[in-house]
Design a protein around this motif. Structure first.
Motif, short mmCIF file in Angstrom:
data_model
loop_
_atom_site.label_atom_id
_atom_site.label_comp_id
_atom_site.label_asym_id
_atom_site.label_seq_id
_atom_site.Cartn_x
_atom_site.Cartn_y
_atom_site.Cartn_z
N VAL A 31 5.00 4.81 -3.13
CA VAL A 31 4.25 5.52 -4.28
C VAL A 31 3.11 4.23 -4.67
O VAL A 31 2.04 4.92 -4.71
CB VAL A 31 5.13 5.40 -5.49
N VAL A 32 3.34 3.16 -4.77
CA VAL A 32 2.26 2.16 -5.01
C VAL A 32 1.11 2.15 -4.11
O VAL A 32 -0.20 2.23 -4.37
CB VAL A 32 2.68 0.73 -5.56
N SER A 33 1.34 1.95 -2.71
CA SER A 33 0.48 1.67 -1.66
C SER A 33 -0.45 3.00 -1.78
O SER A 33 -1.64 2.93 -1.29
CB SER A 33 0.88 1.31 -0.54
N ASN A 34 0.21 4.01 -1.57
CA ASN A 34 -0.68 5.10 -1.46
C ASN A 34 -1.58 5.62 -2.83
O ASN A 34 -2.55 6.15 -2.63
CB ASN A 34 0.29 6.41 -1.13
N PHE A 35 -0.92 5.31 -4.03
CA PHE A 35 -1.85 5.45 -5.03
C PHE A 35 -3.08 4.42 -5.11
O PHE A 35 -4.38 4.84 -5.38
CB PHE A 35 -0.90 4.96 -6.38
N VAL A 80 -4.33 3.53 -2.48
CA VAL A 80 -5.42 3.84 -1.23
C VAL A 80 -6.20 5.09 -1.73
O VAL A 80 -7.34 5.05 -1.63
CB VAL A 80 -4.62 4.62 -0.10
N TRP A 81 -5.39 5.68 -2.77
CA TRP A 81 -6.23 7.08 -3.48
C TRP A 81 -7.37 6.31 -4.22
O TRP A 81 -8.34 6.98 -4.32
CB TRP A 81 -5.24 8.06 -4.15
N THR A 82 -7.08 5.62 -5.19
CA THR A 82 -7.86 5.01 -6.25
C THR A 82 -8.99 4.25 -5.33
O THR A 82 -10.02 4.26 -6.16
CB THR A 82 -7.16 4.05 -7.38
N GLY A 94 -10.16 3.98 -2.14
CA GLY A 94 -10.87 4.56 -0.87
C GLY A 94 -11.63 5.35 -1.07
O GLY A 94 -11.92 6.18 -2.22
N LYS A 95 -12.03 5.93 0.08
CA LYS A 95 -12.97 7.13 0.05
C LYS A 95 -12.45 8.12 0.77
O LYS A 95 -13.10 9.22 1.23
CB LYS A 95 -14.35 6.66 0.57
N MET A 96 -11.47 8.07 1.12
CA MET A 96 -10.58 9.00 2.19
C MET A 96 -10.34 10.43 1.49
O MET A 96 -10.20 11.53 2.10
CB MET A 96 -9.22 8.41 2.83
N TYR A 97 -10.06 10.32 -0.02
CA TYR A 97 -9.36 11.27 -0.73
C TYR A 97 -10.39 11.45 -2.01
O TYR A 97 -10.47 10.37 -2.49
CB TYR A 97 -7.98 11.33 -1.20
N PRO A 98 -10.54 12.74 -2.43
CA PRO A 98 -11.25 12.96 -3.69
C PRO A 98 -10.34 12.32 -4.83
O PRO A 98 -9.18 12.35 -4.79
CB PRO A 98 -11.59 14.48 -3.63
N GLN A 99 -11.16 12.00 -5.72
CA GLN A 99 -10.48 11.24 -7.09
C GLN A 99 -9.99 12.35 -7.97
O GLN A 99 -10.42 12.60 -9.13
CB GLN A 99 -11.41 9.97 -7.76
N THR A 100 -9.28 13.24 -7.58
CA THR A 100 -8.74 14.41 -8.29
C THR A 100 -7.21 14.56 -7.95
O THR A 100 -6.83 13.73 -7.26
CB THR A 100 -9.43 15.76 -7.68
#
Length: 188
Positions: free
Chosen positions: A126-130, A132-134, A136-142
């Motif tokens: 949960v924490v590591s992927n959160f 990554v999302w916050t 990184g540029k791999m996933y939109p911030q939505t």
């Protein structure tokens, strides 16, 4: 007394170093992504080092040194410049798993070990992927980007949990067996 503490410390470090070598399995068997002793090393350190600063120092050193080799020798294609082997988000998650080991594994039992493994795996996921999302540029911030991040990481979750359980059985089993045969390894 001092020699028994040094022997116990040495045995714990040796077990962690041997387990760390298994991180290199992913190099020879890429289908084993996230099949690693990393989570178990964190729990093991948290459970057994009597001076809790060592519960962080030894596992962190093992992770960092193996990262240096892996990133700069085997994974050079993803690290075009020298990698210092320190990714803050991974080490934050690693520290949380050490804390789980400290809190849940005060007394090592099959039940507490299963609980620590499942909780450690979920917290790391949960924490590591959160992060990554916050970060990184791999996933939109939505919200959709966050869901996509977790969805894409799901295949790695199984290997993480299975490897944590397997390496826990080996590492904790080996040390508990050693403790049962040697009073020097038991806490006074």
């Amino acid at each position: 007394m001092k020699n028994s503490i040094n022997l116990r410390f040495g045995v714990l470090v040796a077990i962690i170093l041997v387990a760390t070598a298994f991180r290199f399995l992913a190099v020879i068997a890429p289908t084993l992504s996230n099949f690693s002793p990393v989570g178990t090393i964190a729990l093991f350190g948290g459970a057994y080092f009597t001076k809790k600063q060592w519960a962080f120092i030894v596992p962190f050193a093992a992770l960092w040194l193996s990262n240096l080799v892996l990133n700069n020798v085997f994974y050079k294609q993803w690290y075009p410049t020298f990698s210092f082997g320190f990714e803050p988000s991974v080490f934050i998650c690693f520290a949380l798993v050490v804390l789980i080991g400290i809190v849940i594994l005060k007394k090592v039992t099959i039940e507490s070990l299963l609980t620590a493994n499942v909780l450690g795996t979920i917290v790391f996921f949960v924490v590591s992927n959160f992060l990554v999302w916050t970060g990184g540029k791999m996933y939109p911030q939505t919200f959709e980007g966050l869901v996509s991040c977790y969805t894409m990481a799901l295949p790695f979750l199984k290997n993480t949990l299975v490897s944590n359980l397997l390496f826990s059985a080996i590492m904790f089993g080996a040390f508990e067996y050693a403790k049962s045969t040697s009073k020097v390894l038991q806490l006074q």
